[in-house]
Design an enzyme around this catalytic site. Sequence first.
Site, mmCIF file in Angstrom:
data_model
loop_
_atom_site.group_PDB
_atom_site.id
_atom_site.type_symbol
_atom_site.label_atom_id
_atom_site.label_comp_id
_atom_site.label_asym_id
_atom_site.label_seq_id
_atom_site.Cartn_x
_atom_site.Cartn_y
_atom_site.Cartn_z
ATOM 1 C CG HIS A 175 -1.707 -1.221 1.443
ATOM 2 N ND1 HIS A 175 -2.956 -1.468 0.923
ATOM 3 C CD2 HIS A 175 -1.343 -2.347 2.130
ATOM 4 C CE1 HIS A 175 -3.358 -2.674 1.297
ATOM 5 N NE2 HIS A 175 -2.393 -3.233 2.023
ATOM 6 C CE LYS A 302 11.245 20.804 -10.714
ATOM 7 N NZ LYS A 302 10.080 20.112 -10.188
ATOM 8 C CD GLU A 309 8.556 13.039 -14.838
ATOM 9 O OE1 GLU A 309 7.603 13.728 -14.454
ATOM 10 O OE2 GLU A 309 9.655 13.537 -15.152
#
Length: 477
Positions: A175, A302, A309
Amino acid sequence: MTKPTPPNQTVHPPGIKIGANQLWGGRFAAGPAAIMERINASIGFDQKLAAQDIAGSKAHAAMLARQGIIATSDAESIIAGLDLILHEIANGVFPFQVALEDIHMNVEARLATLIGEPAKRLHTGRSRNDQVATDFKLWVRDALDRLDAGLKDLQAALIDQAERHTGTVMPGYTHLQPAQPVTFGHHLLAYVEMFGRDRSRAKDARTRLNECPLGSAALAGTPYPIDRDHTAAALGFDRPTANSLDAVSDRDFALEYLATAAIASVHLSRFAEEIVLWCSAQFRFIKLSDAFTSGSSIMPQKRNPDAAELVRAKSGRVIGSLTGLLIALKGLPLAYSKDMQEDKEPVFEADDTLALCLAATAGMVRDLIADPAAMRLAAERGFLTATDLADWLVRELGMPFREAHHVTGRLVKLAEDRGVGLADLDLASIQAVEQRITLGVKDVLGLEASVASRSSFGGTSPERVRAALSTARERFL
Ligand code: ARG
């Protein structure tokens, strides 16, 4: 690989008839409308089948001569002409024509230009229906082999990375909640298993695919005394297909390729999601290389996991290709229908996408640097050895597991309230919850002890993982 040349579009005003087709001009007085030509033509994409089409035609011509159906001299000039065409295509000088609809008619028409009369004998005892099925099977067979090689390369990258981390402890999740400690090597080897199943699916699909449709002709077979075993063997098939109607309508091999590809792309997508999580500031389990990340145009701090992705997202294309072809085929009666021309682009698209995703994922895996300290820190935070504590109560105190679960729950709550780990609780506080617990319990509360204890076959203990690694090398590489 040959680079497909864009076909020269023949542009006609809509509705204006052009000259009758040179291959069926006997029956047709006028040519197609421009829009008909556009919707009907497949040469824009099926030129990818050129090498397979030529191989199929060479095998067919040789067999026709062997059976005395055409003259040996004709077969020889056909084969020489086809070799020349292959050469023209490889050099990007083949004059593809949309008016000639598809790769089969482009090749045949060019052959007629190059060698004249004998070219007209090539189409004896076959049809474009068995021809396209044969070409496409040959192409998909190569695609399955490419898929297998790409998956194998990724497995090799995962195995090498796992080798470095047989003892690196990280939280295992269910989970997405911290569950029990596992090793990073064990986690990576889970994907080696998945990609291994994908490879075995590709292998199964290849076996089922490997029957040759050539000689099924349009749908019913042919009156010529052809030798289907001969062409099948020449093209590397195990045997000819058993039913001519089935052979020209079967696209199961394309569906099985796409299903295999779709499942593999789902595996890649799940792994990509883990990479995205692992390299986030919240996890910091791994660092991706500059080669597989990008910066932000406005936020200098960043480092974005773009490759991961995109692998995660591109699975949608492959799944879409499978769905699209399933829908195109559903409801088609026997035998060939032009709907089936729509079978190629989804397969080509899936092949391109998957090759890219496999290579990008293998690259990320090879380059990534794991951070065992960050993984450890995360593992220390989630009370991951609570199950070990409950098992200790069962084993040492003879407590029923349900009761042990309850006692452990109270100890977890106590540690949580104090903001410490289970191993940090002092004995007095522990005994206030259950007085029979002794100092010996501390032995099972450590992360290393926990993973080491999970030594059942397939388990996460470093010893097991080392054994699993060497077995994986034997099984897969
Ligand atoms: N271009 C066609 C395809 O890809 C070849 C087969 C055409 N057969 C026919 N009967 N029109 O399916």
